[in-house]
Each structure stands twice: as C-alpha cells, then as structure tokens.
Design a protein around this motif. Sequence first.
Motif, PDB file in Angstrom:
ATOM      1  N   GLY A 217       2.310   7.574 -34.976  1.00 10.66           N
ATOM      2  CA  GLY A 217       1.442   7.751 -33.678  1.00 10.66           C
ATOM      3  C   GLY A 217       1.368   6.275 -33.343  1.00 10.66           C
ATOM      4  N   ALA A 218       1.204   5.187 -33.963  1.00  8.73           N
ATOM      5  CA  ALA A 218       0.683   4.099 -33.698  1.00  8.73           C
ATOM      6  C   ALA A 218       1.870   3.088 -33.518  1.00  8.73           C
ATOM      7  CB  ALA A 218      -0.151   3.342 -34.861  1.00  8.73           C
ATOM      8  N   TYR A 219       3.147   3.506 -33.625  1.00  8.72           N
ATOM      9  CA  TYR A 219       4.346   2.592 -33.652  1.00  8.72           C
ATOM     10  C   TYR A 219       4.567   2.138 -32.104  1.00  8.72           C
ATOM     11  CZ  TYR A 219       9.195   1.466 -33.613  1.00  8.72           C
ATOM     12  OH  TYR A 219      10.293   0.687 -33.368  1.00  8.72           O
ATOM     13  N   ILE A 220       4.781   0.918 -32.042  1.00  9.59           N
ATOM     14  CA  ILE A 220       5.421   0.359 -30.829  1.00  9.59           C
ATOM     15  C   ILE A 220       6.671  -0.392 -31.200  1.00  9.59           C
ATOM     16  CG2 ILE A 220       3.974  -1.660 -30.784  1.00  9.59           C
ATOM     17  CD1 ILE A 220       3.912  -1.290 -27.752  1.00  9.59           C
ATOM     18  N   SER A 221       7.890  -0.112 -30.460  1.00  8.06           N
ATOM     19  CA  SER A 221       8.927  -0.947 -30.645  1.00  8.06           C
ATOM     20  C   SER A 221       9.203  -2.030 -29.904  1.00  8.06           C
ATOM     21  CB  SER A 221      10.206  -0.097 -30.220  1.00  8.06           C
ATOM     22  OG  SER A 221      10.156   0.151 -28.572  1.00  8.06           O
ATOM     23  N   PRO A 222       9.942  -3.062 -30.481  1.00 10.94           N
ATOM     24  CA  PRO A 222      10.092  -4.469 -29.828  1.00 10.94           C
ATOM     25  C   PRO A 222      10.123  -4.325 -28.171  1.00 10.94           C
ATOM     26  CG  PRO A 222      11.161  -4.569 -31.843  1.00 10.94           C
ATOM     27  CD  PRO A 222      10.756  -3.026 -31.779  1.00 10.94           C
ATOM     28  N   ARG A 223      11.191  -3.534 -27.907  1.00 11.62           N
ATOM     29  CA  ARG A 223      11.363  -3.574 -26.484  1.00 11.62           C
ATOM     30  C   ARG A 223      10.375  -2.946 -25.726  1.00 11.62           C
ATOM     31  NH1 ARG A 223      16.404   0.789 -25.130  1.00 11.62           N
ATOM     32  NH2 ARG A 223      15.462   2.608 -26.105  1.00 11.62           N
ATOM     33  N   ASP A 224       9.590  -2.085 -26.020  1.00  4.58           N
ATOM     34  CA  ASP A 224       8.404  -1.412 -25.388  1.00  4.58           C
ATOM     35  C   ASP A 224       7.373  -2.379 -25.370  1.00  4.58           C
ATOM     36  OD1 ASP A 224       9.439   0.975 -24.985  1.00  4.58           O
ATOM     37  OD2 ASP A 224       8.590   1.900 -26.483  1.00  4.58           O
ATOM     38  N   LEU A 225       7.097  -3.234 -26.604  1.00 10.71           N
ATOM     39  CA  LEU A 225       6.024  -4.203 -26.748  1.00 10.71           C
ATOM     40  C   LEU A 225       6.269  -5.195 -25.654  1.00 10.71           C
ATOM     41  CD1 LEU A 225       3.449  -5.202 -28.206  1.00 10.71           C
ATOM     42  CD2 LEU A 225       5.046  -6.352 -29.787  1.00 10.71           C
ATOM     43  N   THR A 226       7.642  -5.611 -25.549  1.00 12.40           N
ATOM     44  CA  THR A 226       7.870  -6.775 -24.476  1.00 12.40           C
ATOM     45  C   THR A 226       7.795  -6.159 -23.115  1.00 12.40           C
ATOM     46  OG1 THR A 226       9.341  -7.643 -26.040  1.00 12.40           O
ATOM     47  CG2 THR A 226       9.832  -8.257 -23.649  1.00 12.40           C
ATOM     48  N   GLN A 227       7.939  -5.028 -22.916  1.00 13.93           N
ATOM     49  CA  GLN A 227       7.934  -4.362 -21.504  1.00 13.93           C
ATOM     50  C   GLN A 227       6.454  -4.381 -21.027  1.00 13.93           C
ATOM     51  OE1 GLN A 227       7.810  -0.219 -19.155  1.00 13.93           O
ATOM     52  NE2 GLN A 227       8.848  -0.140 -21.065  1.00 13.93           N
ATOM     53  N   LEU A 228       5.607  -3.996 -22.055  1.00 11.23           N
ATOM     54  CA  LEU A 228       4.212  -3.907 -21.717  1.00 11.23           C
ATOM     55  C   LEU A 228       3.490  -5.026 -21.527  1.00 11.23           C
ATOM     56  CD1 LEU A 228       1.628  -2.132 -21.783  1.00 11.23           C
ATOM     57  CD2 LEU A 228       1.403  -2.474 -24.280  1.00 11.23           C
TER      58      LEU A 228
END
Length: 301
Positions: A217-228
Amino acid sequence: MADRVLLTGATGYIADQLLPTFRDRYQMVLVDVKAENRQGERVDDVAVTDLIDTDRSKYAHLFDGVDAVVHLGYKRRSGDPLEHFYDENQNVTMAYNVLRCAYEAGVPRVAIASSNHAADWYEHNLIHTRQMEMLDPYALPLSDNFYGWAKATYEHLGFLFANGLGGFNDASGRQSHTSNLAAGRRMGVVMVRIGAPRHLDINLYTDDPANYKRDLGAYISPRDLTQLFVKAIEAPNIDNAHGVPWQVVYGISNNTRAFWSLSNAREVLGYAPEDDSEVIYAEDIRRLLIESGAPGGRVGA
C-alpha cells in the motif's frame, strides 16, 4: 516551468532516483555533505555544504537565481529512540535554514521530503486495527516517534513561509517581525510524505505477510516518485482551500492496497501515478499471500 533547481541531499537514496530525469529537465545546483553516493560513486557538481550550520552566509548564495528547491537533505539518527530528538532537532534546523534561504532569495517554490511517519500514529493505531480506511493528508499530523515529529515540524515550518503575507507575527498576533525577509511574499511549499520508495524484496517478508501488505500500500516506484516531485515544483497553482500556497501530499503509486489519500496530489498537482504494486509484484503476491493462505484485507494480519 522551473529552469534552475537546487537539490539538497544530492548524493542520497531518493536523489539517485530523481537525478536522471532532473539533470535532463533542469539546470541543477546540487548540495550535500559529501560528494559520493551510497555506492561510493562520485556525484558530479556537488557543492559540499553543511546546511545545519546556522551561519547561512556560507551557503545562501547557492539559492540565488533558483526557480525551485527540492529539499531531501537529512542527518541520520542514532542511539536510543528517546535520544533521537537531538539528531531530529538538527534536521528541523536544516529545514528552517533551507526555507529561510529560499525565502530570502525569492525562490517561488520549495518541495520538501516529508514522510508518512509524520502521521503514522493513525496507521499504527487505526489503519491496522481497521478503525480507519483511508487517511487524508490534512488530518492533524500525529506521530509516535521523533522522526515523524521532525517531519511534521517541517510541514508546519513550510506553512509559516507559505503564509508569509504581512510578515511573521509574534504569538500575540500584534507585532510583525520581518527583519530582512521579503514582507508580504508567499512562497509556495509542497510537503511530500514519501511512502516506501524501494523494491519490495519478497525474501524480506517470508514470515511477515502483514508488513508485506502494508508496504504494498505504501509503495512508490522511481518513475512515480520523480513525476510527483516534478509536479510539486511545476504545478502553476498550489493554493489550498484558504488561499495559502501550501500542500501536504502523500507519495505513493496508484496502489490497489493504498490507505493514504492521493486526492489533493491528483487534483492540485496533477499527479497521475503510472504504477500499481499489485501489478508489479503480482507473482510475489500470489506466492506469499494467496498460496500461503494469508488472511485477507489490504492491511493488517
């Protein structure tokens, strides 16, 4: 769009995920206490600087001409948990120094790495006992550790600088103390409560399916983290419901098992996460949770 971005904690774990895109997209000013990353590899163009030092004249010039600041810098805590206050208090000082330098330099936007731990009392006491389904980022930040306390304090510091209209008042509300600050300027601040920005290695969860479900539930991928973080520094208007350019957003992917709300990240920043841990880790989920007969539910045992 921001052209010149200052990144603190530039040799750290989160910066490793952001820098490939950031170097292509922006002119970078990199700051950290060392020039090597965790793998011992040198990171080019890092200004080696201690942002905890209260003599801001040593590094304030780095903020000149910057369009946005991303603050990832962090001093690791050590020792007994009751002693963590002292290290975390230095991290609060560093966050203040970064915000103060950005404010005085006229930087329009700052994005700061907060953490889910800023409000993890809710997770430990309500989410996992299934008394709460989804936590909104505007709930009062309540933590049960000094790391989370420091991150919540970052968030409040950010609000002070975002709400800078008319200067800073004393506690009575009657006397303004602006010193050499730009009186009347509101600096946009986005606090990103990062979830689990790492590969979820199934071998670390063999006897712990409850924690595996939590981290899905807490996971964030590198590309989503970068986008955010890109959205956090580029979104044209981040005003909250009261007209203050300050947002607290959760940093997770589009996870099926999410228990933190992404509503304002989507609506205000335009964040559109591309990944879902349920898809990325489908085979591991089948092995660890389905075939083993683990209890159902998004979180908990």
